[in-house]
Design an enzyme around this catalytic site. Structure first.
Site, PDB file in Angstrom:
ATOM      1  CG  HIS A 156      -1.706  -1.188   1.361  1.00 44.40           C
ATOM      2  ND1 HIS A 156      -2.854  -1.530   0.748  1.00 44.40           N
ATOM      3  CD2 HIS A 156      -1.378  -2.356   2.185  1.00 44.40           C
ATOM      4  CE1 HIS A 156      -3.293  -2.599   0.923  1.00 44.40           C
ATOM      5  NE2 HIS A 156      -2.585  -3.319   1.774  1.00 44.40           N
ATOM      6  CB  SER A 277      13.909  22.861 -13.454  1.00 40.05           C
ATOM      7  OG  SER A 277      12.902  23.951 -13.433  1.00 40.05           O
ATOM      8  CE  LYS A 283      12.215  19.423  -9.655  1.00 37.73           C
ATOM      9  NZ  LYS A 283      11.030  20.134 -10.593  1.00 37.73           N
ATOM     10  CD  GLU A 290       9.003  12.458 -14.502  1.00 38.70           C
ATOM     11  OE1 GLU A 290       9.118  13.085 -13.237  1.00 38.70           O
ATOM     12  OE2 GLU A 290       9.218  13.367 -15.349  1.00 38.70           O
TER      13      GLU A 290
END
Length: 467
Positions: A156, A277, A283, A290
């Site tokens: 979970h 970024s 970043k 992704e």
């Protein structure tokens, strides 16, 4: 407009209709397969006496020259041709004259395109298998390297019990071994030659279909000509297998994304597989993971397309089936790119062992083992479960882990606890005492790694095993 079927028609096809009907924009990928199939067909026609040896020689030399010129860039496959079959035949006739007109004897575009698609998919399966095997090899190396790297296991998305990174990677090892096996199964099931089936009912020429199948390295000829020209089960099976493979990659990508976050920092991705970024200099984004996650839907879409195309098609061939190609090409290219990039990403990423171990401690992953300790000292499990629940609540209030509690604090909650509780709940003990096959203990993992080593060695030794 170079067409193979114009004799029946008195009016030229409308340009818009012609373009809509044409497949040359995508089936140009088949030029090798189309020429390979044609060469086998010609050899068989000569062997059965349909063609003379001289005609065979002329046609084979003409086909070889077309192949060489296409691959060198001297001959371009252009849209003036309706499909790859008309491109090859028209150029052959232009080069060798009337003998080239005999190339199509005893076959139809229906069995020709069925053959081309099978040859193409078969070759792509071999390449896909190689990519999956490379990925499995990388996973195997990481499992051997991290057999004692402790980390939290999750259910979970909540920390549950301590495991090792080798155990976690081992779960994906099993998934991709199944993916590899599916590719092998599909190859074996589809490996029968449709050439010689004609449009749908075979031909009156004395074809030797066994010879053609043998020349093209098939197990044998297909046994029903109607099924032969209308079968796309192998495409559906492949796209289903690729969808499952992408699902596995997507799940793995999701975990890499989480592990790469500042909150976990379990891994650091190599700069080559990350981006920054445009406005936030701190970043380091897991873009490859992704994109793999995002492209999964693209492959699912291809599977749904082919299932929808095939669901209402009566026997035998129908033009709808031309739509199988672009989606299959795209799905295969997508999966091959994702597999190659994902392999490089996990092969180069750095593992933060201390962060993984600390996360396992902070997440009370050893709580079950504390309950087992009480059970082993005579406490009923249901009572033990409640006692450990109070321990966890106490630790949360104090912002400490179970390992940080003093014996006095333990005894305040239950007098059953003694000094040996610390050994019982140490992460090393929690992992090591799980020794059943498939569990994360060192001994159990060594057996699994040895089994995987044997499997991998056997598959690598076989090579592609087909081509």
């Amino acid at each position: 407009m170079a067409q193979l079927w114009g004799g029946r028609f008195t009016k030229e096809t409308d340009k818009l209709v012609y373009n809509f009907n044409a497949s040359i924009s995508f089936d140009r990928k088949f030029y090798k397969e189309d020429i390979e199939g044609s060469m086998a067909h010609v050899k068989m026609l000569a062997a059965t006496g349909v063609l003379t040896d001289d005609e065979k020689k002329q046609i084979l030399e003409g086909l070889e020259s077309i192949l060489a010129d296409v691959e060198s860039g001297k001959l371009e496959i252009t849209s003036e041709y309706e499909d790859i079959h008309s491109f090859v035949e028209a150029n052959l006739i232009r080069r060798i004259g009337d003998a080239g007109k005999k190339l199509h004897t005893g076959r139809s575009r229906n069995d020709q395109v069925a053959l081309d698609m099978k040859l193409y998919v078969r070759r792509e399966i071999v390449e896909l298998k190689e990519l999956v095997l490379k990925f499995i090899s990388v996973l195997h190396g990481l499992m051997k390297e991290h057999i004692d790297t402790v980390m939290p296991g999750f259910t979970h998305l909540q920390k549950a019990q301590p495991i090792t990174l080798a155990h976690h990677f081992g779960a994906y090892m099993e998934m991709f071994k199944r993916d590899y096996g599916r590719l092998c199964d599909i190859y074996e099931r589809m490996n029968y030659c449709p050439l010689g089936s004609g449009a749908l009912a075979g031909t009156t020429y004395p074809l030797d279909r066994d010879m053609t199948a043998d020349l093209l390295r098939f197990k044998g000829p297909t046994l029903n000509s109607m099924d032969s020209v209308s079968d796309r089960d192998y495409v559906i099976e492949l796209l289903s297998a690729l969808s499952t493979m992408m699902m596995h990659l997507s799940r793995f990508s999701e975990e890499i994304i989480i592990w790469n976050s500042n909150e976990y920092h379990f891994v650091e991705l190599d700069d080559a597989y990350s981006t920054g970024s445009s406005i936030m200099p701190q970043k380091k984004n897991p873009d490859i993971a992704e994109l793999v996650r995002g492209k999964t839907g693209r492959v699912y879409g291809a599977l749904m397309q082919i299932l929808t195309i095939m669901k209402g098609i009566p026997l035998a061939y129908n033009k709808d089936m031309q739509e199988d190609k672009e989606l299959t090409f795209d799905a295969i290219d997508t999966v091959k790119g994702c597999m190659a990039l994902f392999t490089g990403m996990i092969e180069t990423m750095k593992i933060n062992k201390p962060a993984m171990e600390q996360s396992a401690k902070n997440g009370f992953t050893n709580a079950t083992d504390a309950a087992d300790y009480l059970v082993n000292h005579g406490v009923p499990f249901r009572d033990a479960h409640g006692i450990v629940g109070r321990l966890v609540l106490y630790c949360i209030e104090k912002n400490i882990s179970l390992d940080d509690m003093s014996l006095e604090e333990y005894k305040t909650i239950s007098p059953v606890f003694e000094e040996d509780i610390y050994e019982a709940i140490s992460l090393k003990t929690c992992v090591e005492k799980r020794t059943t096959i498939g569990a994360p203990g060192h001994e159990a993992m060594e057996k699994v790694i040895l089994t995987n080593e044997s499997w991998l060695s056997l598959e690598l030794e076989k090579g592609d095993g087909h081509e």
